[in-house]
Scaffold this active site. Structure first.
Site, PDB file in Angstrom:
ATOM      1  N   ASP A  32       0.855  -1.189   0.000  1.00 42.04           N
ATOM      2  CA  ASP A  32       0.000   0.000   0.000  1.00 42.04           C
ATOM      3  C   ASP A  32       0.885   1.231   0.000  1.00 42.04           C
ATOM      4  O   ASP A  32       1.928   1.242   0.677  1.00 42.04           O
ATOM      5  CB  ASP A  32      -0.905  -0.016   1.262  1.00 42.04           C
ATOM      6  CG  ASP A  32      -2.142   0.850   1.096  1.00 42.04           C
ATOM      7  OD1 ASP A  32      -1.979   2.068   0.868  1.00 42.04           O
ATOM      8  OD2 ASP A  32      -3.259   0.328   1.191  1.00 42.04           O
ATOM      9  N   ALA A  74      -6.152   0.871  -5.691  1.00 40.77           N
ATOM     10  CA  ALA A  74      -6.603   1.692  -6.815  1.00 40.77           C
ATOM     11  C   ALA A  74      -6.908   3.084  -6.297  1.00 40.77           C
ATOM     12  O   ALA A  74      -7.058   3.288  -5.084  1.00 40.77           O
ATOM     13  CB  ALA A  74      -7.872   1.100  -7.443  1.00 40.77           C
ATOM     14  N   TYR A 143     -12.513   6.218 -14.644  1.00 39.21           N
ATOM     15  CA  TYR A 143     -12.447   5.144 -13.636  1.00 39.21           C
ATOM     16  C   TYR A 143     -13.102   3.863 -14.168  1.00 39.21           C
ATOM     17  O   TYR A 143     -12.530   2.776 -14.084  1.00 39.21           O
ATOM     18  CB  TYR A 143     -13.151   5.632 -12.362  1.00 39.21           C
ATOM     19  CG  TYR A 143     -13.290   4.590 -11.284  1.00 39.21           C
ATOM     20  CD1 TYR A 143     -12.205   4.238 -10.483  1.00 39.21           C
ATOM     21  CD2 TYR A 143     -14.516   3.959 -11.047  1.00 39.21           C
ATOM     22  CE1 TYR A 143     -12.333   3.278  -9.484  1.00 39.21           C
ATOM     23  CE2 TYR A 143     -14.650   3.007 -10.053  1.00 39.21           C
ATOM     24  CZ  TYR A 143     -13.551   2.675  -9.277  1.00 39.21           C
ATOM     25  OH  TYR A 143     -13.687   1.726  -8.290  1.00 39.21           O
TER      26      TYR A 143
HETATM   27  N1  LIG Z   1     -15.810   1.153  -2.109  1.00 33.77           N
HETATM   28  C1  LIG Z   1     -16.589   0.881  -3.140  1.00 33.77           C
HETATM   29  O1  LIG Z   1     -17.814   1.068  -3.122  1.00 33.77           O
HETATM   30  C2  LIG Z   1     -15.986   0.286  -4.401  1.00 33.77           C
HETATM   31  C3  LIG Z   1     -16.844   0.055  -5.499  1.00 33.77           C
HETATM   32  C4  LIG Z   1     -16.297  -0.485  -6.650  1.00 33.77           C
HETATM   33  C5  LIG Z   1     -14.967  -0.840  -6.693  1.00 33.77           C
HETATM   34  N2  LIG Z   1     -14.160  -0.592  -5.626  1.00 33.77           N
HETATM   35  C6  LIG Z   1     -12.751  -0.977  -5.732  1.00 33.77           C
HETATM   36  O2  LIG Z   1     -12.378  -1.704  -4.570  1.00 33.77           O
HETATM   37  C7  LIG Z   1     -10.991  -1.476  -4.279  1.00 33.77           C
HETATM   38  C8  LIG Z   1     -10.839  -1.014  -2.839  1.00 33.77           C
HETATM   39  O3  LIG Z   1     -11.541   0.218  -2.680  1.00 33.77           O
HETATM   40  P1  LIG Z   1     -11.760   0.907  -1.255  1.00 33.77           P
HETATM   41  O4  LIG Z   1     -13.158   1.413  -1.248  1.00 33.77           O
HETATM   42  O5  LIG Z   1     -11.276   0.031  -0.178  1.00 33.77           O
HETATM   43  O6  LIG Z   1     -10.818   2.183  -1.420  1.00 33.77           O
HETATM   44  P2  LIG Z   1      -9.638   2.734  -0.481  1.00 33.77           P
HETATM   45  O7  LIG Z   1      -9.227   4.029  -1.060  1.00 33.77           O
HETATM   46  O8  LIG Z   1     -10.051   2.699   0.949  1.00 33.77           O
HETATM   47  O9  LIG Z   1      -8.512   1.636  -0.700  1.00 33.77           O
HETATM   48  C9  LIG Z   1      -7.603   1.680  -1.765  1.00 33.77           C
HETATM   49  C10 LIG Z   1      -6.228   1.401  -1.184  1.00 33.77           C
HETATM   50  O10 LIG Z   1      -5.275   1.392  -2.251  1.00 33.77           O
HETATM   51  C11 LIG Z   1      -4.134   2.156  -1.861  1.00 33.77           C
HETATM   52  N3  LIG Z   1      -3.502   2.677  -3.070  1.00 33.77           N
HETATM   53  C12 LIG Z   1      -3.974   3.623  -3.919  1.00 33.77           C
HETATM   54  N4  LIG Z   1      -3.097   3.839  -4.912  1.00 33.77           N
HETATM   55  C13 LIG Z   1      -2.048   3.006  -4.695  1.00 33.77           C
HETATM   56  C14 LIG Z   1      -0.822   2.766  -5.357  1.00 33.77           C
HETATM   57  N5  LIG Z   1      -0.477   3.435  -6.481  1.00 33.77           N
HETATM   58  N6  LIG Z   1       0.036   1.840  -4.846  1.00 33.77           N
HETATM   59  C15 LIG Z   1      -0.274   1.155  -3.716  1.00 33.77           C
HETATM   60  N7  LIG Z   1      -1.429   1.353  -3.028  1.00 33.77           N
HETATM   61  C16 LIG Z   1      -2.300   2.265  -3.514  1.00 33.77           C
HETATM   62  C17 LIG Z   1      -4.688   3.238  -0.951  1.00 33.77           C
HETATM   63  O11 LIG Z   1      -3.720   3.805  -0.094  1.00 33.77           O
HETATM   64  C18 LIG Z   1      -5.769   2.472  -0.198  1.00 33.77           C
HETATM   65  O12 LIG Z   1      -5.243   1.849   0.953  1.00 33.77           O
HETATM   66  C19 LIG Z   1     -10.519  -0.483  -5.328  1.00 33.77           C
HETATM   67  O13 LIG Z   1      -9.918  -1.185  -6.379  1.00 33.77           O
HETATM   68  C20 LIG Z   1     -11.793   0.179  -5.789  1.00 33.77           C
HETATM   69  O14 LIG Z   1     -11.667   0.720  -7.079  1.00 33.77           O
HETATM   70  C21 LIG Z   1     -14.635  -0.032  -4.486  1.00 33.77           C
END
Ligand SMILES: NC(=O)c1ccc[n+]([C@@H]2O[C@H](COP(=O)([O-])OP(=O)(O)OC[C@H]3O[C@@H](n4cnc5c(N)ncnc54)[C@H](O)[C@@H]3O)[C@@H](O)[C@H]2O)c1
Length: 309
Positions: A32, A74, A143
């Site tokens: 992360d 992401a 996205y």
């Molecule tokens: N939360 C939702 O409703 C939702 C819906 C659809 C898809 N998603 C997908 O689920 C996944 C998790 O989302 P989340 O809601 O936990 O978001 P979040 O932002 O809480 O978690 C994403 C994590 O990725 C890390 N990160 C970002 N860029 C990075 C990089 N370049 N290198 C290393 N780490 C990096 C961030 O620090 C964070 O810890 C993502 O892929 C997101 O696109 C989430």
């Protein structure tokens, strides 16, 4: 016991997954960059590699010795992908391709499976709900295009490079640890905190927009089941409840749970805001024999309890 890498494991969904994997007796490494993730989300027993998921050296280091990868890192925000188009693309597609590429040969020259997060954003604004996986993707944001790109690269990973993959199109995931202070966060985390504190809430448009809200604990159960099943191929599934909830309904339930009425500030609808987003959960249910069983009242209850801490 197995050893898994969770990219994005200090984030909202990834940290719940890391907790559950450790609870099942597995070893967990997290990669992360802490851009939106938080150190306090990291389970004590997980090893943390701070690095960029689009950096092959960092990914190789974090993936050393693992039996499988959950790729969740992401820039998880449609709005951010508008503001920082090239930068989010680098992470959201570049990160996935880097993970798939390293996964090809990481275990003594053989591949390890990758379970990754896609998104309902691949469907765009399609009124033919509930949306099944065979609906033609029509993403309306960078996205959504990038998440679709991950799915296409995942197919290449399997067909050309023998890396088994499973992609889950998460609908609107909610639960504890979803950052309520970020303007980019999901509506539930923002509303839960504001209603619990007796603060006003902003409603864009008429509030009749409908979403498929899925509790984070259910998402984790599907992710773990998919790894347990030893993926073969390049499957893609919706991860959703199939149940519609409007923003106004959501607010009503939150007000009831908190015993407070929030003042509503009505704002103009956001351009490009999707009107109805409901998924069809049948394919994932058939594949794993699971359902997203957490009801809105139960899931919101857990979220509110966390938000008022
Ligand atoms: N939360 C939702 O409703 C939702 C819906 C659809 C898809 N998603 C997908 O689920 C996944 C998790 O989302 P989340 O809601 O936990 O978001 P979040 O932002 O809480 O978690 C994403 C994590 O990725 C890390 N990160 C970002 N860029 C990075 C990089 N370049 N290198 C290393 N780490 C990096 C961030 O620090 C964070 O810890 C993502 O892929 C997101 O696109 C989430």
């Amino acid at each position: 016991m197995a050893h898994y890498l969770v990219t994005g494991g200090c984030g909202f969904i990834g940290s719940h997954l890391a907790d559950a994997l450790l609870g099942d007796g597995h070893a967990v490494t997290i990669l992360d960059d802490l851009s939106t993730g938080r150190l306090e989300n990291k389970p004590a027993r997980a090893e943390l590699v701070v690095g960029d998921v689009a950096d092959a050296d960092a990914v190789r280091h974090a993936m050393d010795g693992v039996d499988g990868v959950f790729h969740l890192a992401a820039v998880a925000s449609v709005q951010r992908s508008k503001e920082l188009w090239a930068e989010t693309h680098r992470t959201n597609v570049g990160g996935a391709v880097t993970v798939f590429e390293v996964a090809r040969t990481i275990r003594d020259g053989a591949s390890v499976p990758v379970i990754y997060a896609s998104s309902a954003a691949v469907y765009g604004d399609n009124p033919n709900t509930p949306l099944g996986e065979d609906c033609v993707p029509q993403p309306r944001s960078a996205y959504g295009v990038d998440k679709l790109g991950c799915e296409l690269h995942a197919r290449v990973a399997w067909e050309i490079h023998n890396v088994p993959t499973v992609g889950f199109r998460f609908f609107n995931v909610y639960g504890p640890r979803q950052d309520p202070l970020s303007p980019y966060s999901g509506v539930i985390s923002i509303f839960a905190r504001r209603v619990a504190r007796g603060e006003e809430v902003e409603i864009h448009g008429d509030g009749e927009q409908v979403r498929d809200f899925v509790y984070v604990g259910d998402v984790v159960r599907f992710l773990m089941a998919s790894m347990r099943k030893r993926p073969q191929g390049a499957a893609v599934y919706n991860l959703c409840t199939g149940r519609p909830t409007s923003i106004l309904m959501l607010l009503d339930v939150l007000q009831e749970l908190c015993g407070k009425k929030a003042r509503r500030l009505h704002r103009t609808a956001r351009p490009g805001d999707i009107r109805v987003s409901i998924g069809d959960p049948a394919k994932a249910r058939a594949a794993y024999g699971l359902t997203c069983r957490t009801g809105l009242l139960e899931g919101l209850g857990a979220t509110v309890s966390w938000a008022v801490l």
